[in-house]
Design a protein around this motif. Structure first.
Motif, PDB file in Angstrom:
ATOM      1  N   ASP A  75      64.284  86.565 112.186  1.00  0.00           N
ATOM      2  CA  ASP A  75      65.117  86.518 113.389  1.00  0.00           C
ATOM      3  C   ASP A  75      66.062  85.322 113.361  1.00  0.00           C
ATOM      4  N   ALA A  76      65.541  84.165 112.971  1.00  0.00           N
ATOM      5  CA  ALA A  76      66.355  82.940 112.943  1.00  0.00           C
ATOM      6  C   ALA A  76      67.460  83.031 111.902  1.00  0.00           C
ATOM      7  N   VAL A  77      67.121  83.551 110.713  1.00  0.00           N
ATOM      8  CA  VAL A  77      68.119  83.675 109.643  1.00  0.00           C
ATOM      9  C   VAL A  77      69.228  84.631 110.068  1.00  0.00           C
ATOM     10  N   ILE A  78      68.859  85.788 110.562  1.00  0.00           N
ATOM     11  CA  ILE A  78      69.846  86.809 110.939  1.00  0.00           C
ATOM     12  C   ILE A  78      70.726  86.325 112.093  1.00  0.00           C
ATOM     13  N   ALA A  79      70.142  85.615 113.045  1.00  0.00           N
ATOM     14  CA  ALA A  79      70.924  85.094 114.172  1.00  0.00           C
ATOM     15  C   ALA A  79      71.979  84.105 113.690  1.00  0.00           C
ATOM     16  N   GLN A  80      71.617  83.240 112.756  1.00  0.00           N
ATOM     17  CA  GLN A  80      72.573  82.260 112.238  1.00  0.00           C
ATOM     18  C   GLN A  80      73.662  82.927 111.411  1.00  0.00           C
ATOM     19  N   VAL A  81      73.269  83.916 110.616  1.00  0.00           N
ATOM     20  CA  VAL A  81      74.258  84.651 109.812  1.00  0.00           C
ATOM     21  C   VAL A  81      75.264  85.337 110.728  1.00  0.00           C
ATOM     22  N   GLU A  82      74.772  85.981 111.766  1.00  0.00           N
ATOM     23  CA  GLU A  82      75.649  86.729 112.665  1.00  0.00           C
ATOM     24  C   GLU A  82      76.552  85.829 113.502  1.00  0.00           C
ATOM     25  N   SER A  83      76.219  84.551 113.576  1.00  0.00           N
ATOM     26  CA  SER A  83      77.049  83.619 114.348  1.00  0.00           C
ATOM     27  C   SER A  83      78.248  83.115 113.551  1.00  0.00           C
ATOM     28  N   GLN A  84      78.292  83.450 112.249  1.00  0.00           N
ATOM     29  CA  GLN A  84      79.387  83.007 111.383  1.00  0.00           C
ATOM     30  C   GLN A  84      80.427  84.115 111.241  1.00  0.00           C
ATOM     31  N   THR A  85      81.606  83.730 110.769  1.00  0.00           N
ATOM     32  CA  THR A  85      82.679  84.716 110.577  1.00  0.00           C
ATOM     33  C   THR A  85      82.995  84.939 109.100  1.00  0.00           C
ATOM     34  N   GLY A  86      83.229  83.885 108.345  1.00  0.00           N
ATOM     35  CA  GLY A  86      83.555  84.030 106.930  1.00  0.00           C
ATOM     36  C   GLY A  86      82.339  84.370 106.093  1.00  0.00           C
ATOM     37  N   VAL A  87      82.547  85.120 105.003  1.00  0.00           N
ATOM     38  CA  VAL A  87      81.405  85.543 104.182  1.00  0.00           C
ATOM     39  C   VAL A  87      80.730  84.372 103.477  1.00  0.00           C
ATOM     40  N   LEU A 142      77.064  90.306 100.982  1.00  0.00           N
ATOM     41  CA  LEU A 142      77.630  90.501  99.648  1.00  0.00           C
ATOM     42  C   LEU A 142      78.624  91.659  99.615  1.00  0.00           C
ATOM     43  N   LEU A 143      78.303  92.738 100.298  1.00  0.00           N
ATOM     44  CA  LEU A 143      79.214  93.885 100.348  1.00  0.00           C
ATOM     45  C   LEU A 143      80.489  93.549 101.112  1.00  0.00           C
ATOM     46  N   GLU A 144      80.340  92.784 102.179  1.00  0.00           N
ATOM     47  CA  GLU A 144      81.508  92.366 102.954  1.00  0.00           C
ATOM     48  C   GLU A 144      82.412  91.482 102.097  1.00  0.00           C
ATOM     49  N   GLY A 145      81.805  90.565 101.359  1.00  0.00           N
ATOM     50  CA  GLY A 145      82.585  89.703 100.472  1.00  0.00           C
ATOM     51  C   GLY A 145      83.258  90.474  99.358  1.00  0.00           C
ATOM     52  N   GLU A 146      82.568  91.494  98.853  1.00  0.00           N
ATOM     53  CA  GLU A 146      83.147  92.330  97.799  1.00  0.00           C
ATOM     54  C   GLU A 146      84.363  93.098  98.328  1.00  0.00           C
ATOM     55  N   ILE A 150      86.475  88.605  97.780  1.00  0.00           N
ATOM     56  CA  ILE A 150      86.003  87.222  97.642  1.00  0.00           C
ATOM     57  C   ILE A 150      84.822  87.149  96.677  1.00  0.00           C
ATOM     58  N   PHE A 151      83.918  88.121  96.772  1.00  0.00           N
ATOM     59  CA  PHE A 151      82.751  88.174  95.907  1.00  0.00           C
ATOM     60  C   PHE A 151      82.900  89.292  94.886  1.00  0.00           C
ATOM     61  N   ALA A 152      82.355  89.053  93.701  1.00  0.00           N
ATOM     62  CA  ALA A 152      82.263  90.107  92.697  1.00  0.00           C
ATOM     63  C   ALA A 152      81.120  91.043  93.078  1.00  0.00           C
ATOM     64  N   LYS A 153      81.066  92.199  92.464  1.00  0.00           N
ATOM     65  CA  LYS A 153      79.969  93.139  92.710  1.00  0.00           C
ATOM     66  C   LYS A 153      78.711  92.607  92.029  1.00  0.00           C
ATOM     67  N   VAL A 154      77.684  92.360  92.807  1.00  0.00           N
ATOM     68  CA  VAL A 154      76.421  91.856  92.265  1.00  0.00           C
ATOM     69  C   VAL A 154      75.273  92.664  92.858  1.00  0.00           C
ATOM     70  N   VAL A 205      78.618  84.524  92.475  1.00  0.00           N
ATOM     71  CA  VAL A 205      79.126  85.751  93.092  1.00  0.00           C
ATOM     72  C   VAL A 205      80.615  85.674  93.429  1.00  0.00           C
ATOM     73  N   LYS A 206      81.158  84.474  93.515  1.00  0.00           N
ATOM     74  CA  LYS A 206      82.543  84.320  93.951  1.00  0.00           C
ATOM     75  C   LYS A 206      83.513  84.640  92.818  1.00  0.00           C
ATOM     76  N   ILE A 207      84.570  85.331  93.153  1.00  0.00           N
ATOM     77  CA  ILE A 207      85.632  85.624  92.183  1.00  0.00           C
ATOM     78  C   ILE A 207      86.540  84.399  92.089  1.00  0.00           C
ATOM     79  N   HIS A 208      86.634  83.834  90.909  1.00  0.00           N
ATOM     80  CA  HIS A 208      87.427  82.609  90.716  1.00  0.00           C
ATOM     81  C   HIS A 208      88.820  82.967  90.184  1.00  0.00           C
TER      82      HIS A 208
END
Length: 208
Positions: A75-87, A142-146, A150-154, A205-208
């Protein structure tokens, strides 16, 4: 193993909470098989019948303890993730919050590592579902970043193992590391280890 866990709102009595807290500690220290109900009853000075009155069986007690413990972390992890905007911020929130939560609730990584070592023979379905929630949260990041380029497919599961496994091993192995004598501290702090794990994962995971 029972498929359902007793509703948490039925375990609000002081005795039930006392049993749950002590049982969670014993399960983390000794595992499912090593935890004896007689020892638990003696530890918290209650009649063993009281344990079965509130939780019906050792199996159900284990289900309840793990569901509550793992859900708290998820619950704590998901709440913090959902409070962010950028991947990248979401990925950082996932890694950092899991690290902080498993430090605060250190019984969680201990129990998880025990279950992994035993092949999960006693792992309750409800606790597995909480780990699945964490995996799904990471997969979404990861899918959102892909999609954003921003992210490669992993592979999400492999990435999940790298994050969860590294942090759980870091936390649970601390007593062993502390027993190794050294004139100077060699181990990173949890914050330093968390930063390094995030850096390695993000660079991978990041595309450079």
């Amino acid at each position: 193993m029972m498929n359902e866990v007793m509703p948490l709102n039925k375990k609000t009595s002081k005795t039930a909470i006392k049993i749950q807290q002590a049982a969670t500690k014993l399960f983390a220290e000794k595992g499912y098989d090593g935890t004896i109900m007689d020892e638990l009853a003696e530890l918290i000075a209650v009649n063993k019948a009281s344990i079965y009155y509130h939780f019906q069986s050792k199996e159900n007690l284990y289900d309840f303890c793990l569901h509550d413990l793992f859900a708290t972390v998820a619950d704590a992890v998901i709440a913090q993730v959902e409070s962010q905007t950028g991947v990248e911020d979401k990925l950082w929130a996932f890694v950092q919050t899991f690290a902080k939560q498993t430090q605060t609730h250190s019984q969680m990584p201990s129990i998880l590592m025990r279950e992994i070592a035993s092949g999960g023979i006693h792992m309750p379905i409800a606790a597995r579902q909480q780990m699945q929630r964490l995996l799904e949260a990471l997969r979404t990041i990861l899918l959102e970043g892909e999609k954003q380029g921003i992210f490669a497919k992993v592979d999400p599961l492999t990435t999940h193992f790298m994050i969860i496994g590294s942090l759980c091993f870091f936390i649970t192995s601390k007593p062993m590391r502390d027993a190794i004598g050294s004139e100077q501290p060699l181990d990173p702090t949890l914050d330093e280890a968390t930063n390094e794990i995030y850096r390695l994962i993000n660079n991978a995971v990041k595309i450079h």
